[in-house]
Design an enzyme around this catalytic site. Structure first.
Site, mmCIF file in Angstrom:
data_model
loop_
_atom_site.group_PDB
_atom_site.id
_atom_site.type_symbol
_atom_site.label_atom_id
_atom_site.label_comp_id
_atom_site.label_asym_id
_atom_site.label_seq_id
_atom_site.Cartn_x
_atom_site.Cartn_y
_atom_site.Cartn_z
ATOM 1 N N ARG A 59 0.252 -3.685 7.534
ATOM 2 C CA ARG A 59 0.687 -2.293 7.601
ATOM 3 C C ARG A 59 1.881 -2.209 8.555
ATOM 4 O O ARG A 59 1.894 -2.820 9.621
ATOM 5 C CB ARG A 59 -0.446 -1.384 8.099
ATOM 6 C CG ARG A 59 -1.482 -1.054 7.024
ATOM 7 C CD ARG A 59 -0.885 -0.183 5.930
ATOM 8 N NE ARG A 59 -1.839 0.211 4.911
ATOM 9 C CZ ARG A 59 -2.062 -0.455 3.782
ATOM 10 N NH1 ARG A 59 -1.423 -1.600 3.570
ATOM 11 N NH2 ARG A 59 -2.922 0.001 2.894
ATOM 12 N N ASP A 66 6.962 -7.201 4.780
ATOM 13 C CA ASP A 66 6.760 -6.624 3.452
ATOM 14 C C ASP A 66 6.355 -5.160 3.574
ATOM 15 O O ASP A 66 6.290 -4.459 2.571
ATOM 16 C CB ASP A 66 5.674 -7.413 2.707
ATOM 17 C CG ASP A 66 5.480 -6.928 1.274
ATOM 18 O OD1 ASP A 66 6.466 -6.945 0.515
ATOM 19 O OD2 ASP A 66 4.349 -6.534 0.923
ATOM 20 N N GLU A 124 8.089 3.465 5.805
ATOM 21 C CA GLU A 124 8.365 3.172 4.393
ATOM 22 C C GLU A 124 8.029 4.317 3.446
ATOM 23 O O GLU A 124 8.550 4.378 2.332
ATOM 24 C CB GLU A 124 7.619 1.917 3.946
ATOM 25 C CG GLU A 124 6.118 2.071 3.835
ATOM 26 C CD GLU A 124 5.466 0.789 3.327
ATOM 27 O OE1 GLU A 124 4.949 0.824 2.196
ATOM 28 O OE2 GLU A 124 5.469 -0.221 4.054
ATOM 29 N N HIS A 173 7.126 -4.049 -0.018
ATOM 30 C CA HIS A 173 5.689 -3.852 -0.234
ATOM 31 C C HIS A 173 5.274 -4.407 -1.603
ATOM 32 O O HIS A 173 4.651 -3.713 -2.414
ATOM 33 C CB HIS A 173 5.315 -2.371 -0.140
ATOM 34 C CG HIS A 173 3.900 -2.152 0.319
ATOM 35 N ND1 HIS A 173 3.554 -1.220 1.263
ATOM 36 C CD2 HIS A 173 2.739 -2.757 -0.042
ATOM 37 C CE1 HIS A 173 2.248 -1.241 1.457
ATOM 38 N NE2 HIS A 173 1.728 -2.183 0.672
#
Length: 331
Positions: A234, A258, A263, A295
């Site tokens: 996260r 990622d 985001e 992600h």
């Protein structure tokens, strides 16, 4: 049953939609995130299906309840975007996909590490332009290195085993040590000693109220100079400002992510023509010691199939039986 599916992407149309239709459900697809401004689009549906960056806090849940929504299916494992207590008060039942493919996430973390370390992204960019020089492409052997794994649930376990296969010394931090990993040679430590000893640190722990900015300036300073940080868990686990400062000073030798703490509303969209609106992320992406993916760690055929199957099973159970307790039920 009509299901309002928010944050719809191409892979949802290819995998999730056929599964919903095969179960006799009618998906209504929205590319927008679920927010207080878009919740009205769920009107007329019996259930809502959401993803990791959809908003499930109080005002949104109130809006959904006003439209008669009593079932929410998260097609992801994390639920830090959900106000659990508020959902309980409203009588909204929520289920998630607790495990769809731990290997997918772990393998992506390894891909990020190997790419960042051996600089294959930079080499690819050079060679496609006909530049075969080796300047500034030096990496390091992973064998013999100490790798710290923060969080040893299914994903952390898979990553730790891969690193053991590389010949690394693996340290782990988790409130619940895994006996099988210990038998395989993994040593559990408190977080600070793990950071002090690890040339590579990978985050695979959930996002909770207690570990917001778990990796902050003070903890980054504990790392060996030039250590590499990998985050596929996260975004808010890492204080991004502190990470940027550590990269600038050289304390952090590389950062692969990622996930990103800001985001929501940014990832899963194409900014190539208009320009990325997040200046901090734009700065990070210009650095040679930073690698960003949007992600996508979960994005394998196996994971998508498991997500679709579990999501349909959750919707079916919760819709037909108010007392149903599917595997991923949260509320």
């Amino acid at each position: 049953m009509q299901v309002a599916v928010f944050s719809t992407q191409q892979h949802d149309r290819e995998c999730l939609v056929p599964a919903l239709e095969a179960a006799g459900m009618t998906p209504r697809l929205f590319t927008e995130r679920l927010t207080a401004e878009t919740a009205h689009q769920a009107a007329g549906a019996r259930a809502v299906c959401v993803f990791t960056n959809d908003d499930l806090h109080g005002p949104v849940l109130d809006a959904l309840a006003s439209h008669g929504i009593q079932v929410i299916a998260l097609r992801c494992s994390g639920y830090d975007n959900l106000d659990v207590e508020h959902a309980q008060r409203l009588g909204i039942r929520v289920a998630r996909v607790p495990a769809y493919s731990p290997n997918a996430i772990a393998e992506h973390a390894v891909a990020l590490l190997m790419t960042l370390n051996r600089k294959t992204h930079r080499a690819w960019d050079r060679t496609r332009r006909g530049d075969f020089r080796l300047d500034h492409l030096t990496g390091f052997d992973l064998v013999g290195r100490t790798v710290g794994v923060v969080g040893t649930g299914r994903i952390g376990q898979a990553f730790a085993r891969i690193m053991l296969g590389f010949g690394c010394r693996v340290l782990a931090h988790d409130p619940y040590p895994n006996a099988d990993l210990q038998a395989a040679g993994v040593t559990y430590l408190e977080l600070e000693p793990l950071l002090e000893a690890s040339q590579v640190v990978s985050l695979s722990c959930p996002m909770t109220r207690d570990n917001h900015h778990l990796i902050n300036a003070e903890r980054l300073a504990l790392l060996p100079h030039g250590a590499v940080l990998i985050n596929t868990a996260r975004g808010a686990l890492v204080d991004t400002d502190a990470a940027e400062a550590a990269l600038e000073s050289g304390q952090l030798g590389g950062f692969a992510l990622d996930v990103y703490e800001d985001e929501a509303g940014l990832f899963f969209r194409d900014w190539s023509l208009s320009g990325l609106p997040d200046r901090r992320l734009a700065r990070l992406m210009q650095r040679d010691d930073v690698l960003v993916t949007g992600h996508q760690a979960f994005l394998t055929r196996e994971a998508l199939g498991n997500i679709a199957d579990t999501t349909v099973a959750n919707l079916t159970a919760l819709y037909r039986d108010p007392e149903a307790q599917p595997e991923g039920r949260i509320v």
